[in-house]
Enzyme design. Structure first.
Site, PDB file in Angstrom:
ATOM      1  N   ALA A  75       0.845  -1.201   0.000  1.00  0.00           N
ATOM      2  CA  ALA A  75       0.000   0.000   0.000  1.00  0.00           C
ATOM      3  C   ALA A  75       0.878   1.247   0.000  1.00  0.00           C
ATOM      4  CB  ALA A  75      -0.927  -0.020   1.213  1.00  0.00           C
ATOM      5  N   LEU A  76       1.117   1.776  -1.213  1.00  0.00           N
ATOM      6  CA  LEU A  76       1.987   2.944  -1.373  1.00  0.00           C
ATOM      7  C   LEU A  76       1.206   4.146  -1.908  1.00  0.00           C
ATOM      8  CD1 LEU A  76       4.973   4.081  -1.490  1.00  0.00           C
ATOM      9  CD2 LEU A  76       5.053   3.258  -3.846  1.00  0.00           C
ATOM     10  N   ARG A 115      -8.243 -19.628 -40.437  1.00  0.00           N
ATOM     11  CA  ARG A 115      -9.242 -18.719 -41.021  1.00  0.00           C
ATOM     12  C   ARG A 115      -8.966 -18.491 -42.509  1.00  0.00           C
ATOM     13  NH1 ARG A 115     -13.581 -15.816 -41.843  1.00  0.00           N
ATOM     14  NH2 ARG A 115     -13.630 -13.615 -41.283  1.00  0.00           N
ATOM     15  N   GLY A 145     -13.789  -9.343 -36.023  1.00  0.00           N
ATOM     16  CA  GLY A 145     -14.941  -9.219 -35.117  1.00  0.00           C
ATOM     17  C   GLY A 145     -14.865 -10.165 -33.930  1.00  0.00           C
ATOM     18  N   ASP A 149      11.975  -2.002  -7.789  1.00  0.00           N
ATOM     19  CA  ASP A 149      13.005  -2.410  -8.761  1.00  0.00           C
ATOM     20  C   ASP A 149      12.825  -3.881  -9.144  1.00  0.00           C
ATOM     21  OD1 ASP A 149      14.338  -0.034  -9.126  1.00  0.00           O
ATOM     22  OD2 ASP A 149      16.011  -0.505  -7.783  1.00  0.00           O
ATOM     23  N   GLN A 163       0.822 -11.613 -47.274  1.00  0.00           N
ATOM     24  CA  GLN A 163       2.081 -11.017 -46.782  1.00  0.00           C
ATOM     25  C   GLN A 163       1.828 -10.003 -45.669  1.00  0.00           C
ATOM     26  OE1 GLN A 163       4.532  -9.524 -49.949  1.00  0.00           O
ATOM     27  NE2 GLN A 163       5.342 -11.551 -50.383  1.00  0.00           N
ATOM     28  N   GLU A 214       2.872   0.030 -10.737  1.00  0.00           N
ATOM     29  CA  GLU A 214       4.290  -0.096 -10.354  1.00  0.00           C
ATOM     30  C   GLU A 214       5.190   0.844 -11.174  1.00  0.00           C
ATOM     31  OE1 GLU A 214       5.636  -4.100  -9.448  1.00  0.00           O
ATOM     32  OE2 GLU A 214       3.532  -4.675  -9.231  1.00  0.00           O
TER      33      GLU A 214
HETATM   34  N1  COS Z   1      16.720   1.884  -4.890  1.00  0.00           N
HETATM   35  C1  COS Z   1      17.193   2.365  -3.707  1.00  0.00           C
HETATM   36  N2  COS Z   1      17.075   3.676  -3.350  1.00  0.00           N
HETATM   37  C2  COS Z   1      16.453   4.505  -4.217  1.00  0.00           C
HETATM   38  C3  COS Z   1      15.931   4.054  -5.452  1.00  0.00           C
HETATM   39  C4  COS Z   1      16.100   2.688  -5.784  1.00  0.00           C
HETATM   40  N3  COS Z   1      15.645   2.200  -6.929  1.00  0.00           N
HETATM   41  N4  COS Z   1      15.357   5.100  -6.093  1.00  0.00           N
HETATM   42  C5  COS Z   1      15.510   6.174  -5.301  1.00  0.00           C
HETATM   43  N5  COS Z   1      16.169   5.800  -4.159  1.00  0.00           N
HETATM   44  C6  COS Z   1      16.584   6.677  -3.062  1.00  0.00           C
HETATM   45  C7  COS Z   1      17.454   7.802  -3.618  1.00  0.00           C
HETATM   46  O1  COS Z   1      18.800   7.406  -3.681  1.00  0.00           O
HETATM   47  C8  COS Z   1      17.231   8.901  -2.596  1.00  0.00           C
HETATM   48  O2  COS Z   1      18.029   8.649  -1.455  1.00  0.00           O
HETATM   49  P1  COS Z   1      18.939   9.841  -0.797  1.00  0.00           P
HETATM   50  O3  COS Z   1      17.929  10.862  -0.344  1.00  0.00           O
HETATM   51  O4  COS Z   1      19.656   9.177   0.315  1.00  0.00           O
HETATM   52  O5  COS Z   1      19.794  10.336  -1.900  1.00  0.00           O
HETATM   53  C9  COS Z   1      15.769   8.697  -2.176  1.00  0.00           C
HETATM   54  O6  COS Z   1      15.447   7.335  -2.481  1.00  0.00           O
HETATM   55  C10 COS Z   1      14.833   9.631  -2.907  1.00  0.00           C
HETATM   56  O7  COS Z   1      14.986   9.398  -4.297  1.00  0.00           O
HETATM   57  P2  COS Z   1      14.538  10.437  -5.405  1.00  0.00           P
HETATM   58  O8  COS Z   1      15.081  11.778  -5.072  1.00  0.00           O
HETATM   59  O9  COS Z   1      14.850   9.851  -6.740  1.00  0.00           O
HETATM   60  O10 COS Z   1      12.948  10.474  -5.167  1.00  0.00           O
HETATM   61  P3  COS Z   1      11.811  11.082  -6.048  1.00  0.00           P
HETATM   62  O11 COS Z   1      10.701  11.516  -5.177  1.00  0.00           O
HETATM   63  O12 COS Z   1      12.335  12.100  -6.977  1.00  0.00           O
HETATM   64  O13 COS Z   1      11.333   9.765  -6.866  1.00  0.00           O
HETATM   65  C11 COS Z   1      10.283   8.556  -8.658  1.00  0.00           C
HETATM   66  C12 COS Z   1      10.798   9.877  -8.104  1.00  0.00           C
HETATM   67  C13 COS Z   1       9.443   8.919  -9.864  1.00  0.00           C
HETATM   68  C14 COS Z   1      11.435   7.640  -9.082  1.00  0.00           C
HETATM   69  C15 COS Z   1       9.436   7.782  -7.615  1.00  0.00           C
HETATM   70  O14 COS Z   1       8.490   8.642  -7.012  1.00  0.00           O
HETATM   71  C16 COS Z   1       8.691   6.605  -8.225  1.00  0.00           C
HETATM   72  O15 COS Z   1       9.250   5.541  -8.475  1.00  0.00           O
HETATM   73  N6  COS Z   1       7.386   6.800  -8.477  1.00  0.00           N
HETATM   74  C17 COS Z   1       6.528   5.753  -8.951  1.00  0.00           C
HETATM   75  C18 COS Z   1       5.879   5.116  -7.792  1.00  0.00           C
HETATM   76  C19 COS Z   1       5.191   3.865  -8.187  1.00  0.00           C
HETATM   77  O16 COS Z   1       5.748   3.015  -8.847  1.00  0.00           O
HETATM   78  N7  COS Z   1       3.949   3.751  -7.753  1.00  0.00           N
HETATM   79  C20 COS Z   1       3.184   2.594  -7.991  1.00  0.00           C
HETATM   80  C21 COS Z   1       3.062   1.832  -6.712  1.00  0.00           C
HETATM   81  S1  COS Z   1       2.581   0.182  -6.915  1.00  0.00           S
HETATM   82  S2  COS Z   1       0.801   0.292  -7.675  1.00  0.00           S
END
Ligand code: COS
Length: 395
Positions: free
Chosen positions: A135-136, A284, A356, A256, A295, A379
């Site tokens: 839950a993000l 078909r 169709g 990731d 082609q 994601e």
């Molecule tokens: N692995 C480990 N650490 C990470 C990371 C990763 N892949 N990506 C970012 N971080 C860390 C950064 O290193 C940074 O740490 P420091 O403050 O110590 O330097 C911190 O997290 C903040 O990172 P960042 O500044 O890149 O954050 P942002 O708010 O700019 O992030 C994105 C932007 C778009 C990358 C982020 O908000 C994102 O991934 N959004 C999509 C969310 C998503 O997928 N939602 C769906 C949920 S599931 S339905």
């Protein structure tokens, strides 16, 4: 034809991967070939519970966890996750969903949970006796995850959570949720965006006082989905996952791994669409010959197959980099972007080849057309993947 079994000779795979692919294929053929595809909420909930239990019984959910927590290998093996998702998605989107959400919903605990928390939840996730949720997102914080407003305040031996989370997969049927909330007030960055610090992760159970499933959400490819809310929701202090303030990084590390596996699911959907299209064009007839003899048809099939192979290569490369312990954030984003966008095009072309029939309810390609769409959004939408790749390039 681009099938997982053809590509298993790629250098990305080892002997256990080839065995797992055969196991997944056989399990799918036995258990999913005649799968029901319910669309009503009660039917979908029941089917997902059934699938989680069956995947647990078959030992397949172990691949979502580490051996120390009841899983299959010392570390989560991203290639195994991808092989399973590609195979399950080929058969049935809900089977892929049930498998992958056990992984996504439990990964914050795997990555950062205390021994006590891991022992309490993870072996049950592996057995399929507890359903997990991640839950993000919030109504006003989707792609910009750091802009979340849900908060958690320490209250003696407990935390009190307030706010809500939306688009929670397994919301409504989950036995626990990994929830991200602010433990410090949001701070602005110089560019006006919200800084990602001060966010922490917690485990919340449906029975916790102040927890509610606020609204069930119905989507075009039905699966359990909900908005959940916290009203002074009181949970024991030990339910904090990892260190206070580390929540955003835990969420990103989780994504990731699972973004790479979303790419694999997209490959599975696309491959199924190609297989259905190949069967159809050989059967078909029109204008006095088989559709396959035109082609134009062959060019379409060629583009579909080439796109799938390219997507598979990027997907398994990202998983392989992760399993080698190399930096793979950009590779995962490239894989998700390419595989989900390609799969959308491939499936659309399959529908077109079916004419169709392709838009009739009950046709496999019609189901795939609905199932693929969300993968370009959840994601991390395609636009977010481009942002991540761009940032990595400029580092
Ligand atoms: N692995 C480990 N650490 C990470 C990371 C990763 N892949 N990506 C970012 N971080 C860390 C950064 O290193 C940074 O740490 P420091 O403050 O110590 O330097 C911190 O997290 C903040 O990172 P960042 O500044 O890149 O954050 P942002 O708010 O700019 O992030 C994105 C932007 C778009 C990358 C982020 O908000 C994102 O991934 N959004 C999509 C969310 C998503 O997928 N939602 C769906 C949920 S599931 S339905």
């Amino acid at each position: 034809m681009a099938s997982i079994n053809d590509s298993l000779n790629w250098p990305f795979f080892e002997v256990p991967h080839r065995r797992l692919a055969a196991e997944a294929r056989d399990w799918g053929a036995t258990n999913l070939a005649n799968a029901a595809h319910p669309v009503d909420r009660a039917g979908v909930d029941a089917r997902c519970r059934e699938l989680v239990a069956a995947l647990g019984k078959a030992g397949l959910l172990k691949h979502c966890l580490r051996a120390a927590d009841g899983g299959a290998s010392a570390e989560i093996d991203a290639r195994s996750l991808c092989i399973l998702r590609e195979s399950l998605a080929w058969w049935d989107g809900l089977a892929d969903f049930s498998f992958s959400m056990q992984g996504l919903g439990s990964a914050p605990l795997t990555l950062a949970g205390s021994d006590t928390l891991r022992a309490r939840y993870l072996p049950r996730v592996a057995k399929g006796t507890a359903i997990a949720a991640f839950a993000l997102s919030e109504p006003e914080a989707g792609s910009d995850a750091a802009a979340m407003q849900a908060s958690a305040r320490r209250d003696g031996t407990h935390w009190r959570l307030n706010g809500s989370k939306t688009w929670v997969s397994n919301g409504g049927i989950a036995d626990f949720h990994c929830v991200f909330a602010r433990t410090e007030a949001a701070k602005s960055r110089p560019d006006g965006s919200v800084a990602a610090e001060g966010i922490s992760a917690f485990v919340v159970e449906p029975g916790d006082p102040g927890f509610a499933v606020a609204e069930r959400l119905d989507v075009m490819a039905p699966h359990p989905l909900a908005r959940i809310s916290f009203t002074d929701c009181r949970i024991p202090a030990e339910r904090l996952i990892g260190a206070e303030g580390e929540g955003f990084k835990i969420a990103m590390r989780t994504l990731d791994v699972f973004r790479t596996s979303v790419a694999a699911a997209a490959c599975g959907f696309a491959r199924r669409a190609l297989d259905e299209a190949l069967k159809h064009v050989m059967e078909r007839s029109m204008f006095g010959r088989k559709l396959a003899e035109f082609q134009l048809t062959q060019a379409t099939l060629a583009e579909m197959a080439t796109g799938i192979e390219a997507a598979q290569l990027l997907t398994y490369r990202a998983a392989w980099l992760r399993d080698r312990g190399e930096r793979f954030t950009a590779a995962a984003a490239m894989a998700k972007l390419t595989a989900t966008e390609t799969a959308q095009t491939v499936i659309d072309r399959a529908v077109q080849l079916f004419g169709g029939r392709g838009v009739m309810q009950g046709e496999v390609v019609e189901r795939l057309y609905r199932e693929i769409r969300a993968l370009r959004i959840y994601e991390g939408a395609s636009e977010v993947q481009k942002l991540i790749i761009g940032r990595e390039l400029l580092k």
